[in-house]
Enzyme design. Structure first.
Site, short mmCIF file in Angstrom:
data_model
loop_
_atom_site.label_atom_id
_atom_site.label_comp_id
_atom_site.label_asym_id
_atom_site.label_seq_id
_atom_site.Cartn_x
_atom_site.Cartn_y
_atom_site.Cartn_z
N LYS A 7 0.88 -1.32 -0.17
CA LYS A 7 0.32 0.04 -0.04
C LYS A 7 0.90 1.72 -0.56
N PHE A 8 1.92 1.65 0.88
CA PHE A 8 2.94 2.49 0.78
C PHE A 8 3.94 2.40 -0.06
N TRP A 9 4.56 1.17 -0.92
CA TRP A 9 5.24 1.55 -1.83
C TRP A 9 5.12 1.19 -3.43
N LEU A 142 16.69 2.34 9.99
CA LEU A 142 15.29 2.80 9.97
C LEU A 142 14.87 1.43 10.78
N CYS A 143 14.71 2.50 12.19
CA CYS A 143 13.79 1.46 13.82
C CYS A 143 12.54 2.15 14.19
N VAL A 144 11.92 1.40 14.18
CA VAL A 144 10.47 1.85 15.40
C VAL A 144 10.00 0.82 16.66
N SER A 150 3.90 -2.28 13.19
CA SER A 150 2.91 -2.67 11.77
C SER A 150 1.45 -1.47 12.25
N LEU A 153 3.73 3.25 11.25
CA LEU A 153 4.78 4.62 11.25
C LEU A 153 6.19 4.88 10.54
N LEU A 392 25.87 0.07 5.04
CA LEU A 392 26.82 -0.72 6.50
C LEU A 392 25.38 -1.23 6.97
C1 LIG Z 1 15.02 10.87 -2.07
C2 LIG Z 1 15.70 10.16 -0.87
C3 LIG Z 1 14.27 9.38 -0.65
C4 LIG Z 1 15.01 8.83 0.66
C5 LIG Z 1 13.99 7.52 1.41
C6 LIG Z 1 14.61 6.29 -0.04
C7 LIG Z 1 13.06 5.24 0.95
C8 LIG Z 1 14.17 4.94 2.04
C9 LIG Z 1 12.87 2.84 2.54
C10 LIG Z 1 13.67 2.83 4.24
C11 LIG Z 1 14.95 2.22 3.89
C12 LIG Z 1 15.27 1.31 5.24
C13 LIG Z 1 16.85 0.86 5.12
C14 LIG Z 1 17.62 0.40 7.08
O1 LIG Z 1 17.82 0.47 7.53
C15 LIG Z 1 18.33 -0.86 6.65
S1 LIG Z 1 16.62 -2.26 6.74
C16 LIG Z 1 16.26 -3.01 8.56
C17 LIG Z 1 15.36 -2.14 9.10
N1 LIG Z 1 14.89 -2.11 10.42
C18 LIG Z 1 15.14 -2.91 11.16
O2 LIG Z 1 14.35 -4.14 10.81
C19 LIG Z 1 14.70 -2.98 11.99
C20 LIG Z 1 13.28 -3.88 12.63
N2 LIG Z 1 12.54 -3.45 12.68
C21 LIG Z 1 11.82 -2.13 12.43
O3 LIG Z 1 12.23 -1.19 13.53
C22 LIG Z 1 10.39 -1.80 11.62
O4 LIG Z 1 9.70 -3.43 11.14
C23 LIG Z 1 10.10 -1.47 10.09
C24 LIG Z 1 10.83 -0.13 11.29
C25 LIG Z 1 11.79 -2.24 9.22
C26 LIG Z 1 8.90 -0.98 9.66
O5 LIG Z 1 7.71 -1.04 11.04
P1 LIG Z 1 6.88 -1.46 11.19
O6 LIG Z 1 6.03 -0.97 12.05
O7 LIG Z 1 7.02 -3.41 10.45
O8 LIG Z 1 5.92 -1.42 9.64
P2 LIG Z 1 4.72 -0.62 9.47
O9 LIG Z 1 4.86 0.78 10.30
O10 LIG Z 1 4.15 -0.71 10.22
O11 LIG Z 1 4.86 -0.08 8.13
C27 LIG Z 1 4.50 -1.49 6.63
C28 LIG Z 1 5.53 -0.66 5.22
O12 LIG Z 1 6.60 -0.03 5.80
C29 LIG Z 1 7.12 -1.56 4.49
N3 LIG Z 1 8.78 -1.26 4.95
C30 LIG Z 1 8.77 -2.97 6.64
N4 LIG Z 1 9.75 -2.34 6.45
C31 LIG Z 1 11.02 -1.57 5.85
C32 LIG Z 1 12.43 -1.50 5.36
N5 LIG Z 1 12.94 -2.51 5.86
N6 LIG Z 1 12.36 -0.87 4.07
C33 LIG Z 1 11.79 0.10 3.88
N7 LIG Z 1 9.61 0.12 4.16
C34 LIG Z 1 9.96 -1.50 4.70
C35 LIG Z 1 6.39 -2.68 4.67
O13 LIG Z 1 6.25 -3.64 2.85
C36 LIG Z 1 4.62 -1.58 4.39
O14 LIG Z 1 4.64 -0.91 3.39
P3 LIG Z 1 3.71 -1.55 2.14
O15 LIG Z 1 2.73 -1.65 3.08
O16 LIG Z 1 3.42 -0.44 1.22
O17 LIG Z 1 4.12 -2.63 2.06
C1 LIG Z 2 23.20 -3.80 5.55
N1 LIG Z 2 22.85 -3.10 6.75
C2 LIG Z 2 21.20 -2.51 6.30
C3 LIG Z 2 21.99 -3.55 7.96
C4 LIG Z 2 21.05 -5.03 7.78
N2 LIG Z 2 19.76 -4.56 7.73
N3 LIG Z 2 18.73 -5.64 6.79
C5 LIG Z 2 19.75 -7.11 7.26
C6 LIG Z 2 20.11 -7.98 6.80
C7 LIG Z 2 20.89 -8.83 6.99
C8 LIG Z 2 22.54 -8.26 6.78
C9 LIG Z 2 23.82 -8.84 6.73
C10 LIG Z 2 24.10 -8.41 6.06
C11 LIG Z 2 25.93 -8.91 5.83
C12 LIG Z 2 26.21 -10.52 6.44
F1 LIG Z 2 26.87 -11.08 6.10
C13 LIG Z 2 24.95 -10.76 7.19
C14 LIG Z 2 23.61 -10.10 7.77
O1 LIG Z 2 23.08 -10.17 8.33
C15 LIG Z 2 22.98 -11.85 9.48
C16 LIG Z 2 21.22 -12.24 10.06
N4 LIG Z 2 21.87 -11.48 10.99
C17 LIG Z 2 20.20 -10.17 11.13
C18 LIG Z 2 20.97 -9.35 12.56
N5 LIG Z 2 21.76 -10.21 13.05
C19 LIG Z 2 22.33 -10.94 12.18
C20 LIG Z 2 22.51 -6.68 7.38
C21 LIG Z 2 21.35 -6.24 7.17
#
Ligand SMILES: CCCCCCCCCCCCCC(=O)CSCCNC(=O)CCNC(=O)[C@H](O)C(C)(C)COP(=O)(O)OP(=O)(O)OC[C@H]1O[C@@H](n2cnc3c(N)ncnc32)[C@H](O)[C@@H]1OP(=O)(O)O
Ligand SMILES: CN(C)Cc1n[nH]c2ccc(-c3ccc(F)cc3OCCn3ccnc3)cc12
Length: 392
Positions: A7-9, A142-144, A150, A153, A392
């Site tokens: 819905k967002f993407w 990105l961290c909530v 859900s 945010l 990173l």
């Molecule tokens: C020109 C400049 C542009 C700059 C911006 C570029 C874009 C940057 C984009 C960001 C890049 C970050 C890169 C990065 O930091 C590296 S990836 C690591 C992301 N962080 C984590 O996994 C930490 C643990 N998880 C959380 O904190 C939450 O689960 C997060 C906050 C991840 C989602 O919070 P939630 O409470 O679980 O979910 P809702 O708030 O209810 O929202 C649901 C919506 O969020 C979409 N979603 C879920 N995970 C995502 C993710 N990792 N990227 C992008 N989108 C993600 C999901 O598909 C859905 O959208 P949809 O309905 O369309 O599918």
């Molecule tokens: C890249 N940077 C955005 C952090 C990040 N976000 N999401 C991820 C998912 C996988 C990896 C990753 C990248 C390289 C690697 F050798 C192992 C990895 O994850 C192992 C599984 N894991 C997750 C947490 N602790 C262990 C990084 C990330």
């Protein structure tokens, strides 16, 4: 997730799943830049109990708040056994490269408790896509808070960082995630090389192989005490010009890569204790810098294990071999990382990494890392070996 609705993407200028294979769509920006006067001047609305805050990472208290939010709520592996534990020094390094904007370090606080409950960051980067060098934002951390998941945010945080990046006249971004979103430009595998196999087995990171004893396993992963390449030494400030030349030449072959200059190399690749390590080979005869390897320090908290709290992991960063065999160079990286007390050395199958993974006894990880571009379409996805970008 291709069948999933996003819905967002689906509202965002990113490659959409429905467009995969449509080669009539041109490569490049999806939306045109808009005049700065047309960029939304005020922040997006948050639910009424929350407020935006800008995080000054120079402030120890603020940096501690971001550190603790991530330590308790950031990325876990698929089996929820480990959670990344980026250090404060690492976060200061990762978020304050040359030309950084403090306004891109965005937090969300609960109005009453003033607690930091969410975070998202951007840093400026020059990324070359094929022959175009594009000013981008690299979005990360990105961290909530677990208790606020859900509630949609994340889309608000993404729109807000997008708005603040637009205000600096930047219209593209790069990011990675372990989850599939519209639409990866490439999908990488990660690999692990055991350095301390006993601990890795004790914590459940690895399992004893079939017909393998612990002592046989320890022997299998044994490494020499010191690097074997003559002239292998730590990088120093005087090496920045040579390392920049080496790196730029190496990265020029990849479809998407960071466009490093000497300023960037000084920030991203000069050694910082417990943050990033870099080594090079200075030819004993000619004193030329012929090879380079680097890895960053990213521990993971071990969840629910009575005997261990932290997994010490080194992550392969940028490596270039021009005179030394890539295998021998990376084996020296393993040797010094073992000497520094790391338990495991991790690497993605990007750049030429695939050529050393199996040979140096890396085992495949259990997940993938997807790379994304925002507002920039690629005609066709890249192979991991065509990617010269490590986030990173
Ligand atoms: C020109 C400049 C542009 C700059 C911006 C570029 C874009 C940057 C984009 C960001 C890049 C970050 C890169 C990065 O930091 C590296 S990836 C690591 C992301 N962080 C984590 O996994 C930490 C643990 N998880 C959380 O904190 C939450 O689960 C997060 C906050 C991840 C989602 O919070 P939630 O409470 O679980 O979910 P809702 O708030 O209810 O929202 C649901 C919506 O969020 C979409 N979603 C879920 N995970 C995502 C993710 N990792 N990227 C992008 N989108 C993600 C999901 O598909 C859905 O959208 P949809 O309905 O369309 O599918
Ligand atoms: C890249 N940077 C955005 C952090 C990040 N976000 N999401 C991820 C998912 C996988 C990896 C990753 C990248 C390289 C690697 F050798 C192992 C990895 O994850 C192992 C599984 N894991 C997750 C947490 N602790 C262990 C990084 C990330």
């Amino acid at each position: 997730s291709e069948s999933k609705t996003h819905k967002f993407w689906e509202t965002q200028p990113v490659g959409q799943f429905k467009d995969i294979g449509d080669t009539s769509l041109p490569e490049g920006p999806i939306e045109l830049a808009t005049p700065l006067s047309e960029v939304k001047q005020e922040p997006y609305n948050l639910p009424s109990v929350y407020e935006w805050t800008t995080c000054d990472m120079n402030s120890d208290d603020m940096c501690s708040e971001v550190y603790n939010l991530l330590k308790n709520n950031y990325v876990e592996d698929d089996e929820n056994m480990f959670r990344f534990n980026y250090s404060k020094e690492f976060l200061r390094w990762a978020l304050r490269p040359p030309g950084y904007y403090q306004s891109w370090h965005i937090g969300v606080r609960a109005k009453t408790s003033k607690k930091l409950v969410a975070f998202i960051s951007g840093i400026p980067a020059r990324i070359r896509v094929r022959d175009e060098v594009v000013k981008m934002a690299e979005i990360n951390f990105l961290c909530v808070h677990k208790k606020l998941r859900s509630k949609r945010l994340a889309p608000v945080m993404i729109k807000e960082v997008t708005r603040r990046v637009h205000l600096e006249n930047i219209w593209q971004a790069a990011y990675t995630a372990g989850v599939i979103l519209p639409t990866p430009i490439t999908t990488c595998q990660y690999w692990h090389r055991s350095l301390n196999p006993k601990k890795l087995i004790d914590v459940g990171f690895s399992r004893l192989g079939p017909r393998m004893t612990m002592s046989r396993t320890i022997k299998l992963y044994k490494l020499p005490d010191t690097p074997i390449t003559p002239g292998f030494r730590k990088m120093e400030p005087r090496d920045v010009p040579a390392v920049t030349r080496l790196l730029r030449n190496y990265l020029s072959q990849f479809g998407v890569a960071t466009d490093f200059d000497e300023n960037d190399v000084e920030h991203w690749l000069l050694p910082r204790e417990d943050v990033v390590d870099s080594y090079l080979v200075e030819s004993p005869e000619t004193h030329d810098v012929t090879d380079f390897c680097s890895f960053y320090t990213l521990p993971s908290t071990i969840l629910g294990n009575p005997n261990y709290t932290t997994l010490k992991a080194a992550y392969s960063y940028y490596n270039v071999a021009t005179q030394t065999s890539f295998l021998q160079l990376m084996n020296d990286a393993l040797i010094v990382s073992k000497q520094k007390g790391f338990d495991v050395f991790n690497a993605l199958d990007v750049m030429h990494n695939e050529s050393f993974l199996k040979e140096l006894k890396f085992g495949p990880g259990d997940g993938q890392l997807h790379y994304y571009l925002y507002n920039y379409r690629l005609k066709s996805a890249l192979k991991p070996s065509e990617l010269g970008l490590v986030l990173l």
